[in-house]
Write a protein that holds these residues in place. Sequence first.
Motif, short mmCIF file in Angstrom:
data_model
loop_
_atom_site.label_atom_id
_atom_site.label_comp_id
_atom_site.label_asym_id
_atom_site.label_seq_id
_atom_site.Cartn_x
_atom_site.Cartn_y
_atom_site.Cartn_z
N GLU A 166 10.16 -8.53 4.00
CA GLU A 166 10.01 -9.42 5.15
C GLU A 166 8.87 -9.00 6.06
O GLU A 166 8.69 -9.55 7.13
N GLY A 167 8.10 -8.00 5.62
CA GLY A 167 6.98 -7.55 6.43
C GLY A 167 5.75 -8.42 6.27
O GLY A 167 5.78 -9.46 5.62
N HIS A 168 4.66 -7.97 6.86
CA HIS A 168 3.41 -8.73 6.82
C HIS A 168 2.73 -8.53 5.48
O HIS A 168 2.59 -7.41 4.99
N THR A 169 2.26 -9.63 4.89
CA THR A 169 1.65 -9.54 3.57
C THR A 169 0.33 -8.76 3.59
O THR A 169 -0.13 -8.30 2.55
N GLY A 170 -0.25 -8.60 4.77
CA GLY A 170 -1.50 -7.85 4.88
C GLY A 170 -1.31 -6.35 4.76
O GLY A 170 -2.31 -5.61 4.70
N ASN A 171 -0.07 -5.89 4.71
CA ASN A 171 0.18 -4.45 4.57
C ASN A 171 -0.02 -4.04 3.12
O ASN A 171 0.92 -3.94 2.34
N GLN A 172 -1.26 -3.80 2.76
CA GLN A 172 -1.64 -3.54 1.37
C GLN A 172 -2.01 -2.07 1.12
O GLN A 172 -2.53 -1.75 0.05
N GLY A 173 -1.79 -1.20 2.09
CA GLY A 173 -2.07 0.22 1.89
C GLY A 173 -3.53 0.59 2.00
O GLY A 173 -3.95 1.64 1.52
N ASP A 174 -4.34 -0.25 2.66
CA ASP A 174 -5.76 0.01 2.77
C ASP A 174 -6.05 1.41 3.33
O ASP A 174 -6.89 2.15 2.78
N ALA A 175 -5.39 1.76 4.43
CA ALA A 175 -5.67 3.04 5.07
C ALA A 175 -5.33 4.22 4.15
O ALA A 175 -6.05 5.22 4.12
N VAL A 176 -4.24 4.09 3.41
CA VAL A 176 -3.85 5.16 2.48
C VAL A 176 -4.89 5.30 1.36
O VAL A 176 -5.33 6.41 1.02
N ILE A 177 -5.31 4.18 0.81
CA ILE A 177 -6.29 4.19 -0.28
C ILE A 177 -7.61 4.78 0.18
O ILE A 177 -8.22 5.62 -0.49
N TRP A 178 -8.07 4.36 1.36
CA TRP A 178 -9.32 4.91 1.90
C TRP A 178 -9.17 6.40 2.19
O TRP A 178 -10.07 7.19 1.89
N GLY A 179 -8.05 6.77 2.77
CA GLY A 179 -7.84 8.18 3.10
C GLY A 179 -7.88 9.07 1.87
O GLY A 179 -8.54 10.12 1.85
N GLU A 180 -7.19 8.64 0.81
CA GLU A 180 -7.21 9.42 -0.43
C GLU A 180 -8.62 9.51 -1.02
O GLU A 180 -9.04 10.56 -1.52
N ALA A 181 -9.37 8.40 -0.94
CA ALA A 181 -10.73 8.40 -1.48
C ALA A 181 -11.63 9.37 -0.73
O ALA A 181 -12.59 9.90 -1.29
#
Length: 347
Positions: free
Chosen positions: A226-241
Motif C-alpha cells: 500500500e506504499g508509494h510506487t515510486g519507492n524503488q530503492g534508488d538511494a540503496v542502489i546508488w549507495g551500493e554503487a
Amino acid sequence: MPILPTDRNTFTTHVQVLIVGAGACGTIAALAANESGAEVLILERDAEPTGSTSLSSGQIPAAGTKLQKAAGLFDDTPELLYRDILAKSHGECDHAIARRIVDEAGATVEWLVDRYRLPLRCVLDFQYPGHSRPHMHASPSRLGSELLTVLVAAVAAEGIALATSAHVTDLYADASKRIRGVRVRRPDGTIEEIGCDALILACNGFGGNKAMLAKYIPAAVDLFYEGHTGNQGDAVIWGEALGASIRDMGSFQGYGAVCTPHGMHLSWAHVTEGGIHVDRDGRRFSDENAGYSEQALVVHRRRGGIAWAIWDERCERLAIAQHAHVLAQESGAIRRHDGVASMAKAI
C-alpha cells in the motif's frame, strides 16, 4: 540508474544543496538547509508531492516536548522513548541512531511547530503498541497529507525551489566518488543535468521494487503493498554503487488491518482498546497487541491471507479519531452487527 563518471566541476544549472524527494524528509531537510543560508533545490518525480508521507497517518514520536507538557503530560523523557524503541525492536536496531533520534526529536517537533506552524498536538487517547507513554504528535485529522501540505507551503513561502515531474535517473560522481550532480528525466523525455555541492537522498525505501523485496525480504514479497510506487530503492542502489555498506535490509513495517479490497487502514485503536481478529473459521489466532506490523505477517499466513476484525462501540469512538478509519467507514469497509449470529452470517 548508474553512477556516471565525470570530471566536470560546472553544470549549466548548479545549486549548493540538491534534494531528491519532496516528502516530509526532503521538505524538512530543505527548510533546515535554507535556514543555514544554503541555496536549495528539491526534485520530485511526481506531478505533485505525495509519497509515503501522504499515505501515512503523519504521527511523529517525540518525548519531553512543550506540547506534551501543555497537555498535562510531564513524565515523558527521551530515555523512555529510547528504551521503548529498543524493546520493540528486540534490541536489533542501531542503538546510536536510535539515541540520536530520541535526543533530537523533541526539539525538531518544537522547531516545526514554532517556526513553520506545523499543526501538531499530542495524541493522548491512543497509545501505540510498545510505547510506555503517549509519545505521538499528530495533526488534527491524523493524516500525513495534512502535514505535507503545510510543509510544501512552508517551502514555497521561504522561496525554496521545488521542481516536480523531475525524475532523477542517474548521479554524476568524480574519481573520488564525490557527487557532482544528477541527471533528470522529464515526462516528455527531456533530459536535464544539474550540479550540486551536496546531495540529499530523501526518496524513501524499496517497497515498490519486487526484485529487491525478493532479495532482502522474501516473506513480504507477496504482501499487499500500500506504499508509494515510486519507492524503488534508488538511494540503496546508488549507495551500493558508490561503495556503501548496507544493514537491516530485512526490516520493514507492515500493517495487520488493511481493508480489502478498499486499501484503507482500520485505526489500530480498534485493537488496543479491546478488539480482536478472527480467521475465516471465526477463531482468534494471535495476540494482536504484539503490534500492527507483527500482525501483518500473522494475518498473511492464515488461510486465504485474511482476518476479520471485531470491536465494539467504545473502541469505535477512539478509532474514529484517525482519518483513515473515517475513510474506511465511508467506503463501506466497516459494517455494524447486532450480535454474533449476524456477524457469522456476514463472514
